[in-house]
Design a protein around this motif. Sequence first.
Motif, PDB file in Angstrom:
ATOM      1  N   GLN A  26      54.654  75.595   8.473  1.00 28.81           N
ATOM      2  CA  GLN A  26      53.910  74.422   8.025  1.00 28.81           C
ATOM      3  C   GLN A  26      54.002  74.286   6.508  1.00 28.81           C
ATOM      4  O   GLN A  26      54.094  75.278   5.788  1.00 28.81           O
ATOM      5  CB  GLN A  26      52.451  74.524   8.463  1.00 28.81           C
ATOM      6  N   LYS A  27      53.976  73.024   6.045  1.00 26.90           N
ATOM      7  CA  LYS A  27      54.127  72.752   4.617  1.00 26.90           C
ATOM      8  C   LYS A  27      52.877  72.077   4.062  1.00 26.90           C
ATOM      9  O   LYS A  27      52.323  71.176   4.693  1.00 26.90           O
ATOM     10  CB  LYS A  27      55.349  71.849   4.378  1.00 26.90           C
ATOM     11  N   VAL A  28      52.464  72.542   2.884  1.00 33.73           N
ATOM     12  CA  VAL A  28      51.315  71.953   2.197  1.00 33.73           C
ATOM     13  C   VAL A  28      51.772  71.455   0.841  1.00 33.73           C
ATOM     14  O   VAL A  28      52.357  72.202   0.057  1.00 33.73           O
ATOM     15  CB  VAL A  28      50.174  72.971   2.022  1.00 33.73           C
ATOM     16  N   LEU A  29      51.517  70.180   0.563  1.00 31.95           N
ATOM     17  CA  LEU A  29      51.817  69.592  -0.734  1.00 31.95           C
ATOM     18  C   LEU A  29      50.547  69.598  -1.568  1.00 31.95           C
ATOM     19  O   LEU A  29      49.535  68.992  -1.189  1.00 31.95           O
ATOM     20  CB  LEU A  29      52.334  68.162  -0.562  1.00 31.95           C
ATOM     21  N   ILE A  30      50.588  70.311  -2.704  1.00 33.83           N
ATOM     22  CA  ILE A  30      49.457  70.370  -3.624  1.00 33.83           C
ATOM     23  C   ILE A  30      49.705  69.397  -4.765  1.00 33.83           C
ATOM     24  O   ILE A  30      50.723  69.495  -5.467  1.00 33.83           O
ATOM     25  CB  ILE A  30      49.266  71.808  -4.170  1.00 33.83           C
ATOM     26  N   VAL A  31      48.790  68.449  -4.950  1.00 32.05           N
ATOM     27  CA  VAL A  31      48.949  67.410  -5.972  1.00 32.05           C
ATOM     28  C   VAL A  31      47.813  67.533  -6.981  1.00 32.05           C
ATOM     29  O   VAL A  31      46.648  67.263  -6.665  1.00 32.05           O
ATOM     30  CB  VAL A  31      48.935  65.997  -5.333  1.00 32.05           C
ATOM     31  N   ASP A  32      48.138  67.948  -8.198  1.00 27.21           N
ATOM     32  CA  ASP A  32      47.124  68.102  -9.251  1.00 27.21           C
ATOM     33  C   ASP A  32      47.834  68.084 -10.591  1.00 27.21           C
ATOM     34  O   ASP A  32      48.865  68.743 -10.767  1.00 27.21           O
ATOM     35  CB  ASP A  32      46.360  69.419  -9.074  1.00 27.21           C
ATOM     36  N   ASP A  33      47.300  67.317 -11.551  1.00 27.23           N
ATOM     37  CA  ASP A  33      47.943  67.249 -12.860  1.00 27.23           C
ATOM     38  C   ASP A  33      47.618  68.467 -13.732  1.00 27.23           C
ATOM     39  O   ASP A  33      48.234  68.658 -14.787  1.00 27.23           O
ATOM     40  CB  ASP A  33      47.554  65.956 -13.588  1.00 27.23           C
ATOM     41  N   GLU A  34      46.674  69.313 -13.309  1.00 27.07           N
ATOM     42  CA  GLU A  34      46.320  70.513 -14.056  1.00 27.07           C
ATOM     43  C   GLU A  34      47.063  71.716 -13.498  1.00 27.07           C
ATOM     44  O   GLU A  34      46.915  72.087 -12.332  1.00 27.07           O
ATOM     45  CB  GLU A  34      44.809  70.762 -13.970  1.00 27.07           C
ATOM     46  N   SER A  70      48.099  64.588   7.162  1.00 30.99           N
ATOM     47  CA  SER A  70      46.674  64.799   6.889  1.00 30.99           C
ATOM     48  C   SER A  70      46.463  65.008   5.389  1.00 30.99           C
ATOM     49  O   SER A  70      47.274  65.669   4.723  1.00 30.99           O
ATOM     50  CB  SER A  70      46.161  66.011   7.657  1.00 30.99           C
ATOM     51  N   VAL A  71      45.373  64.458   4.855  1.00 32.13           N
ATOM     52  CA  VAL A  71      45.098  64.524   3.415  1.00 32.13           C
ATOM     53  C   VAL A  71      43.679  65.051   3.177  1.00 32.13           C
ATOM     54  O   VAL A  71      42.707  64.506   3.708  1.00 32.13           O
ATOM     55  CB  VAL A  71      45.242  63.140   2.751  1.00 32.13           C
ATOM     56  N   ILE A  72      43.589  66.126   2.384  1.00 33.05           N
ATOM     57  CA  ILE A  72      42.303  66.634   1.916  1.00 33.05           C
ATOM     58  C   ILE A  72      42.172  66.273   0.441  1.00 33.05           C
ATOM     59  O   ILE A  72      43.055  66.613  -0.363  1.00 33.05           O
ATOM     60  CB  ILE A  72      42.191  68.164   2.084  1.00 33.05           C
ATOM     61  N   VAL A 125      57.801  65.387   4.025  1.00 34.21           N
ATOM     62  CA  VAL A 125      56.851  65.094   5.103  1.00 34.21           C
ATOM     63  C   VAL A 125      56.022  66.345   5.434  1.00 34.21           C
ATOM     64  O   VAL A 125      56.158  66.936   6.509  1.00 34.21           O
ATOM     65  CB  VAL A 125      57.546  64.555   6.371  1.00 34.21           C
ATOM     66  N   PRO A 126      55.180  66.783   4.487  1.00 31.55           N
ATOM     67  CA  PRO A 126      54.377  67.991   4.723  1.00 31.55           C
ATOM     68  C   PRO A 126      53.345  67.785   5.823  1.00 31.55           C
ATOM     69  O   PRO A 126      53.035  66.650   6.202  1.00 31.55           O
ATOM     70  CB  PRO A 126      53.700  68.219   3.372  1.00 31.55           C
ATOM     71  N   ASP A 127      52.816  68.896   6.329  1.00 30.91           N
ATOM     72  CA  ASP A 127      51.775  68.813   7.342  1.00 30.91           C
ATOM     73  C   ASP A 127      50.442  68.394   6.725  1.00 30.91           C
ATOM     74  O   ASP A 127      49.642  67.710   7.369  1.00 30.91           O
ATOM     75  CB  ASP A 127      51.609  70.179   8.020  1.00 30.91           C
ATOM     76  N   LEU A 128      50.219  68.833   5.478  1.00 33.04           N
ATOM     77  CA  LEU A 128      48.924  68.622   4.837  1.00 33.04           C
ATOM     78  C   LEU A 128      49.130  68.394   3.345  1.00 33.04           C
ATOM     79  O   LEU A 128      49.997  69.025   2.725  1.00 33.04           O
ATOM     80  CB  LEU A 128      48.037  69.861   5.054  1.00 33.04           C
ATOM     81  N   ILE A 129      48.334  67.505   2.762  1.00 36.31           N
ATOM     82  CA  ILE A 129      48.352  67.256   1.321  1.00 36.31           C
ATOM     83  C   ILE A 129      46.973  67.564   0.756  1.00 36.31           C
ATOM     84  O   ILE A 129      45.969  67.071   1.274  1.00 36.31           O
ATOM     85  CB  ILE A 129      48.737  65.805   0.996  1.00 36.31           C
ATOM     86  N   LEU A 130      46.931  68.393  -0.290  1.00 28.74           N
ATOM     87  CA  LEU A 130      45.709  68.585  -1.069  1.00 28.74           C
ATOM     88  C   LEU A 130      45.851  67.683  -2.284  1.00 28.74           C
ATOM     89  O   LEU A 130      46.675  67.924  -3.163  1.00 28.74           O
ATOM     90  CB  LEU A 130      45.547  70.048  -1.495  1.00 28.74           C
TER      91      LEU A 130
END
Length: 302
Positions: free
Chosen positions: A6-14, A80-82, A48-53
């Motif tokens: 499973q893949k998780v995309l972490i999106v944060d400018d910090e 899915s997006v958290i 196409v990750p499973d989940l995005i933070l």
Amino acid sequence: MGRLDQKVLIVDDEKANRKILKELLQEEATIIFAKNGEQAVELAKKHVPDLILLDVVMPDKSGFEVIEEIKNNPITMAISVIFVTGLANSDDEERGFDLGGCDYIYKPFKANIVIARVLMHLELIRQRKMLDKFAHLDALTGISNRRKLDIVLKDEIAANKRDQKQLAVALIDVDFFKQYNDHYGHGAGDIALKKVATTIRENLHRPRDFSARYGGEEFVVLLPDSDLAGATLVLNNMLQAVEDKEFPHEFSKISDHLTISIGAVVIDDNQSNTQEEVLLSADKLLYQAKKNGRNRLVIECI
């Protein structure tokens, strides 16, 4: 499916936040990073990750703007997006859920809460995909069923117009299959259909090439981004591959082994064909292939 599948995309400018989340989650999934909203949208389409933070507050695009783009794209809409935020605001929470978010994680991060929530959603995603897979498989042949075909064909027709490409749609019929069932029995007929389905699948090599059982002894193949010459080559190879397997059929009127007939159409991006119209056109060409002697391909641009 293992955790690291499973893949998780972490999106944060910090950078510090990305590092913390990576340390917490790298044992649970494959981690991908985006530094801003624009990059998040591109990486979501690519992987196409499973989940995005997804961080809510970013300089170029807010998390709310990013999720709107993701949910409006057929390729990424099921992800899915958290939301990740440092602001506990009920209005923002309501907006995030309305836009399609599935949860919130708050800063500063509490390790046990982050891990628990991410693992819960990854497990839900895993179970949903398993259910979806079984719901869209043909129980006999193991390839996709009619329900999955309806979804994929609709998406591919839309993608064909969007990307300004050509799409080949082929309808395949096992020749004289009634005679096969009548003389060898339905159990042998089921085995024969499995073998034909496997041979069809073996001759599709690109990620988006698709095959499905249409019903009875009929199958459908979709070849996205294929012109007339390319589709002709693939489908003739498929036809020959079935013949080369030499599955016995002594009651066929054209051969001593199983063969198939194929009717196929290639549609351009500037056409407004529905799924039903495309399949009907392919069916007419399949009828022509049978009328002309079977064990052959009839293909046209429409």
